[in-house]
Enzyme design. Structure first.
Site, mmCIF file in Angstrom:
data_model
loop_
_atom_site.group_PDB
_atom_site.id
_atom_site.type_symbol
_atom_site.label_atom_id
_atom_site.label_comp_id
_atom_site.label_asym_id
_atom_site.label_seq_id
_atom_site.Cartn_x
_atom_site.Cartn_y
_atom_site.Cartn_z
ATOM 1 N N GLY A 1 37.771 35.171 39.189
ATOM 2 C CA GLY A 1 37.944 35.034 40.633
ATOM 3 C C GLY A 1 38.775 33.815 40.972
ATOM 4 O O GLY A 1 39.731 33.479 40.247
ATOM 5 N N ARG B 1 36.516 42.273 36.886
ATOM 6 C CA ARG B 1 35.828 43.534 37.108
ATOM 7 C C ARG B 1 36.405 44.235 38.339
ATOM 8 O O ARG B 1 37.085 43.631 39.162
ATOM 9 C CB ARG B 1 34.324 43.301 37.298
ATOM 10 C CG ARG B 1 33.971 42.389 38.459
ATOM 11 C CD ARG B 1 32.483 42.087 38.493
ATOM 12 N NE ARG B 1 32.147 41.190 39.606
ATOM 13 C CZ ARG B 1 30.927 40.720 39.841
ATOM 14 N NH1 ARG B 1 29.922 41.058 39.057
ATOM 15 N NH2 ARG B 1 30.704 39.910 40.875
ATOM 16 N N LYS C 1 27.508 17.068 43.808
ATOM 17 C CA LYS C 1 28.273 18.224 44.289
ATOM 18 C C LYS C 1 27.342 19.264 44.895
ATOM 19 O O LYS C 1 27.704 19.948 45.866
ATOM 20 C CB LYS C 1 29.080 18.826 43.134
ATOM 21 C CG LYS C 1 29.971 20.010 43.554
ATOM 22 C CD LYS C 1 31.076 19.582 44.501
ATOM 23 C CE LYS C 1 31.811 20.762 45.107
ATOM 24 N NZ LYS C 1 32.339 21.707 44.120
ATOM 25 N N ARG D 1 35.136 39.409 51.257
ATOM 26 C CA ARG D 1 35.334 40.470 50.272
ATOM 27 C C ARG D 1 34.232 41.517 50.326
ATOM 28 O O ARG D 1 34.354 42.568 49.690
ATOM 29 C CB ARG D 1 35.409 39.884 48.855
ATOM 30 C CG ARG D 1 36.592 38.973 48.615
ATOM 31 C CD ARG D 1 36.901 38.826 47.122
ATOM 32 N NE ARG D 1 35.742 38.500 46.321
ATOM 33 C CZ ARG D 1 35.269 37.282 46.121
ATOM 34 N NH1 ARG D 1 35.857 36.248 46.700
ATOM 35 N NH2 ARG D 1 34.207 37.078 45.364
#
Length: 327
Positions: free
Chosen positions: A9, A31, A187, A263
């Protein structure tokens, strides 16, 4: 040696393309429609410096890609996809295969260490995007990201040094760090706003106030749990002005959670970001109602394939005030 990038991705796609262009042997694992598009036309990488198409070999699974002796597997999928990915990986990779977690959150490394003996954590400062099949975007240029690495749960070895050197050759800033998880927990606090951006939309200015509440709650929970976290000022000093993100034509909205909703993937990483704070709170006898609320709302939004911006920040603040006041 090959780098097997598991999850092509935003992060994995840009990373794999950069490593491939730097002369390394790279295999991508993707995928669905993204896999089909890359196989058909190559991987298109867009950035402020322009667009290129990279003919990097791409496969549909670890078994198809193969993992040979000396190969390094880099996990770049979302946290919710890690357990299934590791199960598929163990079928073809030996237990001493190096596994590098270039992922947000702090749960992936522990999951990997249960199955593999050489696991590395990476603090991800890497603005990237993926919203259409066959296309990824590096939002920062000329340096695409900062990817400091360390052995999990701690320390530096030759494996960490080797991967850091490869990342530097591919154009990233990377240093081996003995205390990489301290940086990853910092983070994690920053990533507590990912679900907020998805719920409120990337253009909602009030989302910052919501995020600040969640981060304060997260800091409190980490302190209660006795987890050592890098100071926010030190983190900012590390970033400095390395990452520069000028506008460019076709630039996708920022935020991995926003991109997940765009998406329509049906899932979101909130269980492994906000949910990590909730888990730690429960383990240590305290509560994290703000992060729990946002986690639940984000999971429902993803499941129902709602577009980003479904919950205005004012409405979310009101909901948060209600649950926090009852604590």
């Amino acid at each position: 040696m090959a780098f097997v990038i598991y999850g092509a991705g935003a992060i994995g796609g840009v990373l794999g393309a950069r490593l491939h262009s730097a002369g390394f042997d790279v295999k991508l694992i993707a995928r669905g429609a993204h896999l089909a598009a890359i196989r058909s036309s190559g991987l298109r990488v867009e950035s402020p410096e322009g667009a290129t198409t990279v003919p990097v070999p791409t496969y549909g699974s670890p078994s198809e890609a193969g993992v040979g002796p000396g190969d390094v597997v880099i996990l770049t999928m979302k946290g919710q996809d890690t357990p299934d990915a590791l199960e598929a990986l163990r079928e073809v990779a030996g237990p001493s295969t190096p596994v590098v977690c270039i992922q947000n959150g702090v749960a992936n490394e522990r999951l990997a260490l249960r199955l593999f003996s050489h696991v590395y954590g990476v603090c991800v400062m890497f603005p990237a995007a993926h919203v259409q099949p066959g296309v990824v975007q590096a939002r920062s240029a000329p340096v695409p990201g900062i990817l400091d690495i360390g052995r999990y749960p701690g320390g530096i070895d030759d494996g960490a040094r080797s991967v850091a050197a490869a990342l530097v050759k591919a154009g990233f800033v990377s240093e081996p760090r003995e205390d990489i998880m301290r940086w990853k927990y910092r983070k994690l606090i920053m990533n507590l706003g990912n679900a907020v951006a998805a719920l409120c939309g990337p253009g909602d200015d009030g989302a910052k106030q919501v995020t600040a509440l969640l981060q304060a709650e997260g800091e409190s929970v980490l302190a209660t749990a006795g987890i050592d976290v890098v100071d926010a000022g030190l983190d900012q000093e590390r970033r400095g002005d390395i990452l520069r993100m000028p506008q460019f034509e076709g630039r996708a909205p920022s935020g991995s959670a926003v991109q997940s909703l765009l998406r329509g993937t049906g899932s979101i990483e909130a269980d492994y970001l906000n949910g990590e704070i909730v888990l730690l709170a429960r383990l240590h006898g305290v509560e994290a109602p703000g992060n729990e609320l946002v986690r639940q709302l984000a999971v429902v939004a993803a499941r129902e394939r709602v577009a980003p911006g479904s919950v205005p920040s004012g409405e979310l603040l009101e909901k948060l005030s209600g649950v926090i006041s009852r604590r």
